[in-house]
Scaffold this active site. Structure first.
Site, mmCIF file in Angstrom:
data_model
loop_
_atom_site.group_PDB
_atom_site.id
_atom_site.type_symbol
_atom_site.label_atom_id
_atom_site.label_comp_id
_atom_site.label_asym_id
_atom_site.label_seq_id
_atom_site.Cartn_x
_atom_site.Cartn_y
_atom_site.Cartn_z
ATOM 1 N N GLU A 103 0.823 -1.197 0.000
ATOM 2 C CA GLU A 103 0.000 0.000 0.000
ATOM 3 C C GLU A 103 0.867 1.262 0.000
ATOM 4 O O GLU A 103 1.927 1.304 0.631
ATOM 5 C CB GLU A 103 -0.942 0.001 1.205
ATOM 6 C CG GLU A 103 -1.988 -1.098 1.107
ATOM 7 C CD GLU A 103 -2.988 -1.094 2.246
ATOM 8 O OE1 GLU A 103 -4.161 -1.428 1.997
ATOM 9 O OE2 GLU A 103 -2.612 -0.766 3.386
ATOM 10 N N CYS A 116 3.586 8.619 1.156
ATOM 11 C CA CYS A 116 4.079 7.663 2.150
ATOM 12 C C CYS A 116 4.290 6.328 1.440
ATOM 13 O O CYS A 116 3.329 5.717 0.951
ATOM 14 C CB CYS A 116 3.061 7.529 3.283
ATOM 15 S SG CYS A 116 3.525 6.344 4.564
ATOM 16 N N CYS A 123 6.110 -6.579 7.623
ATOM 17 C CA CYS A 123 7.150 -6.087 8.534
ATOM 18 C C CYS A 123 7.413 -7.150 9.593
ATOM 19 O O CYS A 123 6.480 -7.804 10.072
ATOM 20 C CB CYS A 123 6.711 -4.784 9.200
ATOM 21 S SG CYS A 123 7.992 -4.025 10.237
ATOM 22 N N CYS A 127 5.451 -4.546 15.956
ATOM 23 C CA CYS A 127 4.970 -3.522 16.890
ATOM 24 C C CYS A 127 3.497 -3.787 17.165
ATOM 25 O O CYS A 127 2.695 -3.979 16.244
ATOM 26 C CB CYS A 127 5.174 -2.130 16.307
ATOM 27 S SG CYS A 127 6.918 -1.703 16.054
ATOM 28 N N CYS A 130 0.412 -1.837 15.408
ATOM 29 C CA CYS A 130 0.537 -1.587 13.970
ATOM 30 C C CYS A 130 -0.033 -2.760 13.177
ATOM 31 O O CYS A 130 0.339 -3.915 13.403
ATOM 32 C CB CYS A 130 2.008 -1.372 13.610
ATOM 33 S SG CYS A 130 2.305 -1.096 11.853
ATOM 34 N N CYS A 344 -1.723 6.350 9.864
ATOM 35 C CA CYS A 344 -0.524 5.769 10.456
ATOM 36 C C CYS A 344 -0.872 4.504 11.240
ATOM 37 O O CYS A 344 -1.764 4.502 12.077
ATOM 38 C CB CYS A 344 0.126 6.797 11.381
ATOM 39 S SG CYS A 344 1.626 6.214 12.173
#
Length: 370
Positions: A103, A116, A123, A127, A130, A344
């Site tokens: 994305e 962005c 990932c 975290c 997220c 975010c």
């Protein structure tokens, strides 16, 4: 993309033209017996003017054009979703040749247009707040797959719409520096995208060997994904902290070769009852004391399955006031694109067989230890 470029599937073993920075392109052209100045011409056609076929490259020879067509790749990801939020934020879902999808988000503002971009498929850092980390990691993106996100956005928005680029999409950029640094060089090259170093930002959760390399090789802005000022809590929120705890991270930030009149941005997601108390704010002040810091408070953006809630506006304001009174510049980020899951922490893409475990990190350099 023109019919001649699409006529045959590109060979996977060919160099990818989109991902070659000036040094890589110059080396390739010199292997072919071409003058180094040809690199500037090709860069300008491919990136600045964003042509999609070598036939348009009118100031280079037919021989070189034929060789570029035959001996380089020039494919791009497919746009499989294009969403527009109420606030004007736009998100693209891009399918890669291996079936994964990433994305990319464009955030328009009065004085800038920020793109962005993602640097990995998923990932590995996990975290806990997220959505990307919840999917795990499939692989690193190649440099051409990273820069292609900019080309796709410019094709939809216009060549001049993007003024800023932030590596804050899917993935940890400092775990893919081999591919990220050539992209940064293209972003800054006057014959490619010509962005000022102040308009490019790389965000990291704190991969210290990569942080050292980034500062040594590029002059771009640095953002630290911090989110806690105590090791015990950051271990939970940002598990990479178990490898590189706060003392080592702050030492690395103090040694970072920051250009004059620049600040390091410290990103801090506001989680209700978790890290948003007055004591947390005072601990953050102590942690950042003496650093040229900008604190960016980020109201938490929920995603399915998350156990967290967003801090109230009053609590965020009180937290910000404590940090401001200590003389540290502090702003609250306004959520953008949360109605299309483009804010975010919400980017998820489509990651095939993501590996959930935190990747094994190399030991930090001895000089970075406190």
């Amino acid at each position: 993309m023109s019919e001649s470029r699409l006529a045959a599937a590109p060979r996977a073993d060919l160099p990818h033209l989109l991902g070659l920075d000036r040094s890589g392109l110059t080396a390739l052209l010199q292997q072919w017996g071409e003058s180094p100045f040809r690199a500037s011409q090709v860069l300008q056609w491919v990136h600045q003017r964003q042509v999609d076929d070598v036939a348009y490259m009118s100031n280079i020879s037919k021989t070189l054009r034929a060789r570029l067509l035959a001996e380089t790749r020039w494919d791009e990801p497919e746009v499989i979703a294009d969403q527009l939020a109420q606030d004007g934020t736009r998100k693209w879902l891009l399918r890669l040749p291996d079936g994964n999808a990433i994305e990319t988000v464009f955030i328009p503002e009065e004085d800038r247009g920020t793109l962005c971009i993602s640097s990995q498929v998923g990932c590995s850092l996990a975290c806990s707040f997220c959505a990307t980390g919840a999917q795990g990691l499939n692989r690193n993106l190649a440099s051409h797959e990273i820069i292609a996100q900019l080309r796709v956005a410019r094709r939809h928005l216009g060549l001049d719409a993007i003024t800023n680029v932030v590596f804050m999409g899917m993935g940890e950029p400092l775990l893919n520096l081999k591919q990220v640094i050539p992209v940064i060089r293209l972003l800054l090259d006057d014959f490619a995208y010509g962005l000022s170093a102040r308009r490019v930002t790389v965000s990291t959760a704190g991969v210290l060997p990569g942080l050292e390399q980034l500062g040594r090789e590029t002059p771009v802005n640095l953002a630290i994904s911090l989110h806690a000022s105590r090791d015990a809590l950051r271990d939970e929120l940002v598990p990479i902290n178990r490898h590189y705890p706060l003392a080592e991270l702050m030492t690395a930030c103090r040694h970072y070769p920051l250009p004059p009149r620049r600040r390091i941005t410290f990103e801090y997601v506001m989680l209700d009852g978790i890290n948003d108390g007055d004591g947390d704010a005072r601990a953050l002040v102590r942690l950042l004391q003496g650093l040229p810091a900008l604190v960016n408070l980020i109201p938490f953006n929920p995603f399915p399955g998350s156990p967290y809630r967003r801090s109230s506006t009053a609590r965020i304001d009180a937290f910000r006031e404590i940090v401001l009174r200590a003389g540290i510049m502090t702003v609250t980020r306004r959520p953008r694109g949360d109605d299309i899951a483009a804010a975010c922490g919400q980017l998820a893409g489509q990651v095939r067989d993501g590996r959930r475990a935190l990747v094994r990190m190399p030991a930090p350099s001895p000089e970075l230890r406190p």
